[in-house]
Structure formats: C-alpha cells, structure tokens
Design an enzyme around this catalytic site. Structure first.
Site, PDB file in Angstrom:
ATOM      1  CG  HIS A 347     -86.235   7.078 -20.906  1.00 43.22           C
ATOM      2  ND1 HIS A 347     -85.146   6.591 -20.226  1.00 43.22           N
ATOM      3  CD2 HIS A 347     -87.054   6.031 -21.096  1.00 43.22           C
ATOM      4  CE1 HIS A 347     -85.287   5.298 -20.039  1.00 43.22           C
ATOM      5  NE2 HIS A 347     -86.452   4.925 -20.560  1.00 43.22           N
ATOM      6  CE  LYS A 534     -72.812  15.096 -21.835  1.00 39.63           C
ATOM      7  NZ  LYS A 534     -73.580  14.313 -20.894  1.00 39.63           N
ATOM      8  NE  ARG A 535     -77.127  11.501 -31.198  1.00 37.97           N
ATOM      9  CZ  ARG A 535     -77.996  10.789 -31.893  1.00 37.97           C
ATOM     10  NH1 ARG A 535     -78.088   9.489 -31.707  1.00 37.97           N
ATOM     11  NH2 ARG A 535     -78.761  11.345 -32.798  1.00 37.97           N
ATOM     12  CE  LYS A 540     -77.713  14.685 -24.770  1.00 37.43           C
ATOM     13  NZ  LYS A 540     -77.815  13.870 -23.545  1.00 37.43           N
ATOM     14  CB  THR A 642     -76.365   6.765 -18.157  1.00 32.22           C
ATOM     15  OG1 THR A 642     -76.486   7.016 -19.562  1.00 32.22           O
ATOM     16  CG2 THR A 642     -77.734   6.467 -17.582  1.00 32.22           C
ATOM     17  CE  LYS A 646     -72.831   4.444 -19.484  1.00 29.86           C
ATOM     18  NZ  LYS A 646     -73.413   4.773 -20.803  1.00 29.86           N
TER      19      LYS A 646
END
Ligand code: B1H
Length: 798
Positions: A347, A534-535, A540, A642, A646
């Site tokens: 991952h 998100k985290r 990110k 992911t 969504k």
C-alpha cells in the site's frame, strides 16, 4: 419480522420488553438501537449458519483477508440497507414516533483503522459478501479504536475512543474457538527418528478469543464473517511472580489501535499485535481445514490467505512453523504450500523501509525468527545461483541484513502474488522500489486498482442522488456499478443537470446545518464547497491548500478589483499523536480560519471550516455535499487514494495531481473533466534522484509565495509566537521536500479554472454527471472480482 410495517412494530415492541426489560414509554434511543441490532442479528442468523454450512459442505476454496485494521464505521444503517428492510423499519419506527436517523446516529463508529488502508478492508468485506464470494476478514478487536480528536484553541487533543462502552450488538464471542499464542521463551532442538524436532518452551501464553461479526451482502443471503481477536490471559494463570503484570501485558495486546501511520514507536507491542493476529488467524484457519480434510497437504487448494500490507507478514513463517513442527512436513513441501497460499498487497512505496530489529524480534518470537533465518538463507542461496557473484544485488534483496528483518522482502519471497493498489503505484513498485524483486520474479507482480463500496458511499450516504440515478436509468447500478455509465447520455440534458444541482444543493444545506451545529459558523450554501478530508500528512499537502487560502485572503484585502466566487474550504483530518509537524498544520488551518472567518472584508467570499474528529460517519455527510475534491498529494507518493473515488461518485470534481488512482480517474473521465495541475510522478522522482529543485527560487521569484511563507513567522498570526517556524523551515531550510512551493502557481491557476467552470452551470453539471457516470469502475465489486479471479482462485458460492 421485517415483512411489513405492522409485523415489524409488533416484533420490535416485544423485544424491547424482553431485551431491555422496559415498556416503550421509558425506552431510550440507545435501547432502540440495541433492539434493532438484535433483530437484524436474529434475522440473519439462519443465513449466517447456512453460509458457513455451505462452505463446509461444498469444500469450496475460501479466502481469509488478514488486516491489522478494519475501519467499519457504523453498521446498523448499512446492514438494514443490505437486507432491503430499511424502508419498513423507517416507517414502522416513524409510527412509534422514532426517527431511524436518530437511532443510527446513536451507534458508535467502529473505528478500528487509521484511514484508507483500513477502510479499504471494510469495503472489500462488503463486496465479497455481495458477490457471494466465500471470503472472511481476520483482525484485532481493539478496545480503543483510533483516538477521538478534540480541537482546543486550534490544537489537536487526543481522547481514547470508546466504541465498546455500551457493548457491541454485532459481535458474538466464541470462547470455545480460542487459540493459544506463544511469546518469549526458547526453542529446544532434539532428534527423533533421525529428524530434528523443534519445541518452543517456557513461553508466555496468551489466549486469543474470537468475536465474530456478520458481514451481510447486499440483496443476497450470503453472510460472511469478520473475526476479531481479543487478547486475554490463559485460562490457568501461570504461576508467575507478578500475575497482575502478566494480565496487563496480555490485555495490552488488543487494547489500542496504533494511531500511527507515520512512525513506528512501541515497536515490541506492535510486533506482538502483528504476531497475535497472525497466530490466532492461522490457528483457526488450519483447525477448520484439518476438521474437513484431515491434514494440510492440500491447504493451498482450499485456502487463500491475503496479507494486507506487511503488518500480517508473519503469516508466512507462522504457516511454515505449523507445517514443519506440527505436521512434520519437509521444508520443500511446506514452502510450496505456504507460497501458494499467501498473497500480499503493498500500500505504499515507502514499505521498503519497514524493518524489524533482530534484537527485538528474536527474543519475542524465537521459533519464528529461526524460520525467517532459514527462509533468508535459502532465498539468498537461490539468488546466488541466479546471479552468481552479484553480491550487491543479493545484499539489497536479502530478508535479513545489517541487524534487521525486512518485512516487505519476506512478503515478496513468501507469497505467490504481490500487488500494488493503482496502476501508477504498481509501475513505481516494479520499476523502482522493488525493481530487483520484479526482475527476479516478474510473474508475481500485478496491479489491483482500489475501489470503494458504492453501496455505502453512494446508495447509503447519498439517498437523494441515488434516487435521481435510479429515476433516470433504473436500479441496475446498485448491483452492477459499471452500468452507471448509462447516465452519460443524460449529462448534457438540462433537466438532468437541474436535478443534479438540486440534489447537491440539498446536501450542501444539510452539511451547512451540521457545520453550524458543530462550529457555530454560518457558511454560504451557494458558495463552492471545496473539501480536503484525509489523514494529515506532509505529502498530502494540506499545506498547499492553506497557503493558497492565505493568498486569496491577502489578495482580497489588498486588491480592490479582485473578487472571487464565494468559497467554503472544508477540512477534516487527524494527525498521528507523535507527528508534530502535522499537528502544526492543523493549528495553521485554525489560525487561518480565525482570520478569514472574522474579517468582514472577506468573510462573505471566503470561509474556512475545520470539522473535528473526521471519521467514517462524518465522511458520509461530507462527500455528498462536496463540489470540489482536493487530491493534491506530491505526485508518486499517494499509492492510490480512495477518498478521490468517494467524491467522484457523489459528483464532486477532482482538483488534483496526477498521482495514485487520480491518473485512472483522469483516463476514465478525460482530463477536461478534472482540474489537473502540478509536477508529474516522473518529474518528482527525477528531482528526488538528481536534485535540481531550489525552493528558495520560488520563494524569491513569486511575490504571492513570499508573502504567505513570511506570514508564517512574521507576526501575522499573533497568538502562536514561533509555532509555525518548523513549517517555514520545512519549506525553505529543508528545501520543501514535497514541492509545495514548486506547485503553488499551478495550483492557483487550477483554482481559477475551477471557478470559471463553476460560473458556467451547464458545463459544471455536465462534468459532474460525467464523473458519476464513470465512477462504476472505482467500485470495490470490480476490484474484488479481479482479486477473486487473478489472485485467490475463488468463485461465488450460493
Ligand atoms: C496506506 C498505509 C498505512 N498505505 C502503515 N499505507 C500504517 C501504513 O499504522 N500503520 O503503521 C497505517 C497505514 N496506508 C494507504 O492505503 C495509502 O496511503 C493510500 O494511498 C491507499 O489508497 C490506501 C489503500 O490502499
């Protein structure tokens, strides 16, 4: 009991008395939840037993998905939906003056995961059951899931999550199926009939007690099992001097989920958790197989074991231990069975760095360590024959080297399949991170692009949009998500666009009400809802988003001719407790929000909202209300993502880099139906390899950048002193590892494209519809169907 409203009401009231010992008048919402949960369990129990019976009788191959995380969220709503009884229940309860929504909201999230990896596991369970595939999850029943996040003065504070405080209606404790797990002690070797025999003695024993939860498929009678293991002291307390310490140490194994996907602290406890999961799961899998087949010689023909990331990788040496020490097989046969049973998903491209120090590993798991050593020796010998004299290569590929065990190397050597989670990610694994392994065994490598269950993330989360889709093209999409493509001809239909925008408006109104309830801030429901949830991670790049907001604010303040289409920037993110940099970014978001939201000159056009305690249930309220989906990771680092999927199925448009699955979203919808910007993965990897990036240049040459970066440290945020200095340093002193400044101008320009598109409703809603129409590919049903055929070799059983 769910056949019609009246029958349901009767059944509900009877159970309220028998289960809660209360009359209706004195009952609480929690009682209602408890009773409904029980009714669902009662309702499915026959199918659950039948599914297990069928699996036994048909001797069909089963897959067991081993994962250290299962981020399930709430289960009542999705179970009712999957059983097709939600409407009856809703109406029945309404007659009694109860709102199903309130009952659902009283359920605690099962937050047994950090983020994408754990939620993926939960989505996979839904798809397995819905596709009637014999597949089960094995995980840990953490007493405390991921911490609850509170924001105090803009700073994150962590509180222990208490999902089990009121019990868990969905689980059944199966004490008789407990498995003994051994830690510490030593290995005794002796000879018996000419063979070496190994015995693990003087170990500390832990009981792994399974709690089974039903996994109910949508519109099917298949009920699979999620088995969560609880760590408990052995039945007869050993006569240790300190019994209390033994009890504490034992229970600690399943006490906390590691709220940590950045660093690995508490290494021993972590390793204990991993072996605990693996030993318990394999113990139960092997016991079931022995009961059916008498021995384990054909295990790989009837059982597939999936290792979700490297956390459960000790399944490889543990299975070897069982086959060698308990079954007395030869090494060759045991290795054949093990490698044909186990498959591994990677991952993250950073997994190469996952290591376990021998001095921690060996004492805790002495027999397992011996087996890993033997695997390593044989593996290196094989490499030596293949690449004679190439010491460098063998050193790089070894499983044990320089005092550590490399978990990813063990996973690749000991499995028959290694997959990445998006095309780009798999290519990076093959060409870079795992190149030597790919050269050694190219046949093992394959891609399985992630997917999410559209039944939770669209059908359940967004009933308004779901109804519109069904009205437009029928309900086939629920079982066959790829038929969402039938929406495409409607994308330019003004009536459809009108309806689509009305649905979005409705959900934005709902979220706005929630925002007001949680924060006391009123947001403009007609503004663009621009969302990044998100985290919190440097890669990110929530920072890029914030710096851009600061730029908009500065510009609005300074340039009287500048105006923007009103925006509401919405954030949700937890930072790992020890990840201090990430926590500073959370504070920065709050400081910017304070400024922007309280400035009369700007707050009509600009609002910044941070929603505390981001989790599955909150996510279900956010995705349907989003206009813009921020997917802005530094290209090459986000394995898949992911959340991007969504958002897409809920009609939000992606503002993103060509990273992870964004690349495939772009392939599906066309680049013109997204807002792409920034460095490509290749450019980023080039910089990492050859250097050449100088953040200073971007800082000095772009006034907008200089201004916002300076504001981090020049007193612009008076209440924080030098708290943001490390952020400033990361950008300049440390040369901006994640290329925030490098991509700033492109990001700003992409935002301008977003705004232009939003000002043209015909275009915007066309794009939105196209995104929904192409989202079927990103449903986990497709992903799981691929795993089933290519990796596991399982087929539907019904
Ligand atoms: C992902 C993790 C992860 N990749 C270690 N790796 C953890 C690693 O607590 N830990 O030690 C926890 C989590 N999580 C995510 O997996 C990727 O970053 C996403 O890009 C991907 O979409 C997701 C599912 O594949």
């Amino acid at each position: 009991m769910f056949t019609d409203k009246e029958t349901f009401k009767q059944a509900f009231l009877i159970r309220l008395e028998t289960l809660c010992g209360k009359q209706f008048e004195e009952s609480t919402t929690r009682d209602h939840y408890y009773v409904l949960g029980h009714m669902v369990r009662e309702h499915i129990s026959r199918h659950w037993i039948a599914t297990n019976e069928r699996n036994r009788a048909q001797k069909r191959k089963q897959v067991y998905y081993l994962s250290i995380e299962f981020l399930l969220g709430r289960l009542l709503g999705s179970n009712l939906l999957n059983l097709g009884v939600r409407q009856v229940v809703e109406e029945g309860l309404r007659d009694l003056g109860i709102r199903l929504e309130d009952v659902e909201e009283s359920e605690a999230d099962a937050g047994l995961g950090n983020g994408g990896l754990g939620r993926l596991a939960a989505c996979f369970l839904d798809s397995l059951a819905t596709l009637n595939l014999p597949g089960h999850g094995h995980g840990i029943r953490y007493k405390h899931g991921l911490f609850d996040q509170k924001i105090v003065d803009g700073y994150q504070v962590e509180l222990p999550q208490q999902w089990l405080r009121h019990g868990n209606v969905w689980e059944i404790r199966k004490e008789e199926l407990a498995v003994e797990v051994n830690f510490w002690g030593k290995v005794e070797v002796y000879e018996q009939n000419g063979c070496l025999v190994f015995r693990h003695i003087d170990s500390k024993k832990v009981m792994a007690v399974p709690y089974d939860m039903p996994v109910i498929g949508y519109g099917t009678n298949t009920v699979n099992t999620l088995r969560l293991w609880n760590a408990e002291p052995a039945k007869t307390f050993p006569l240790h001097k300190d019994v209390m310490q033994y009890k504490r140490e034992t229970e600690a194994i399943s006490e906390f989920l590691y709220p940590d996907d950045a660093h690995d602290e508490g290494k021993i406890l972590r390793l204990k958790q991993q072996y605990f999961l693996v030993a318990a799961s394999l113990g139960s899998i092997v016991r079931a197989h022995r009961l059916q087949h008498g021995n384990l010689h054909q295990l790989h023909e009837y059982v597939a074991i999936h290792v979700n990331d490297t956390h459960p990788v000790l399944a490889i040496p543990e299975l070897m231990r069982i086959l060698l020490d308990e079954e007395g097989m030869s090494w060759e046969e045991a290795w054949h069975i093990t490698t044909h049973t186990i498959a591994y998903t990677n991952h993250t491209t950073l997994s190469e760095r996952l290591r376990m120090a021998i001095h921690l590993f060996q004492p805790l798991l002495p027999r397992i360590y011996m087996i890993v050593e033997e695997i390593n020796e044989r593996f290196c010998r094989e490499l030596w024959e293949r690449y004679p004299g190439d010491w460098g290569r063998i050193e790089q590929m070894a499983i044990i080297a320089h005092g550590v065990v490399k978990m990813a190397h063990l996973a690749i050597a000991g499995s028959h399949s290694v997959n990445g989670v998006a095309k780009l990610h798999t290519e990076i694994l093959k060409q870079r991170e795992m190149r030597l392994f790919y050269e050694w065994a190219p046949h093992k490598f394959n891609n399985k692009t992630n997917g999410v269950t559209h039944r939770r993330w669209l059908l359940k989360a967004n009933p308004e949009l779901s109804a519109l889709i069904t009205d437009t093209t029928g309900s086939r999409w629920i079982h066959e998500p790829e038929t969402l493509i039938e929406l495409k001809p409607h994308a330019s239909d003004p009536a459809f666009q009108q309806a689509l925008s009305a649905v979005k408006q409705q959900r934005k109104g709902k979220l706005a009400a929630r925002i007001y309830e949680k924060t006391g801030i009123r947001v403009d429901e007609s503004s663009i809802f621009d969302v990044q949830v998100k985290r919190l991670h440097a890669y990110k790049r929530q920072l890029l988003n914030v710096l851009h907001i600061m730029y908009l604010y500065n510009r609005l303040k300074e340039d009287p001719h500048f105006s923007i289409y009103p925006r509401t920037f919405i954030f949700g993110a937890k930072a790992s407790p020890g990840y201090y940099y990430a926590k500073r970014i959370i504070k920065l978001i709050h400081s910017v929000a304070d400024k922007v939201n309280n400035d009369k000159q700007t707050n009509e056009q600009l609002k910044v909202i941070f929603l505390e305690n981001y989790r599955v249930s909150l996510a279900e309220e956010i995705f349907p209300a989003a206009d813009v989906s921020e997917q802005i990771s530094t290209a090459s680092i986000e394995a898949s993502g992911t959340g991007n999927m969504k958002f897409m199925m809920n009609g939000a448009l992606t503002l993103g880099t060509l990273d992870g699955a964004n690349v495939e979203i772009a392939e599906a919808v066309g680049k013109e139906n997204m807002f792409l910007f920034g460095l490509t993965a290749e450019e980023v990897l080039n910089y990492y390899e050859h250097g050449g990036y100088r953040a200073h240049e971007y800082y000095h040459h772009d006034k907008r950048i200089k201004q916002v970066v300076d504001q981090l440290v020049n007193g612009f945020f008076p209440d924080v002193a030098d708290y943001f200095e490390p952020i400033y340093d990361s950008l300049l002193t440390q040369n901006d590892e994640y290329f925030v400044l490098r991509d700033f101008a492109a990001y700003t320009e992409a935002h301008e494209r977003v705004e232009a598109a939003y000002r043209d409703p015909a275009r915007w809603w066309y794009m939105s519809a196209v995104n929904i129409a192409h989202s079927g590919y990103f449903a986990s049903d497709r992903t799981i169907a691929e795993y089933a055929v290519d990796i596991w070799g399982i087929s539907p059983s019904m």
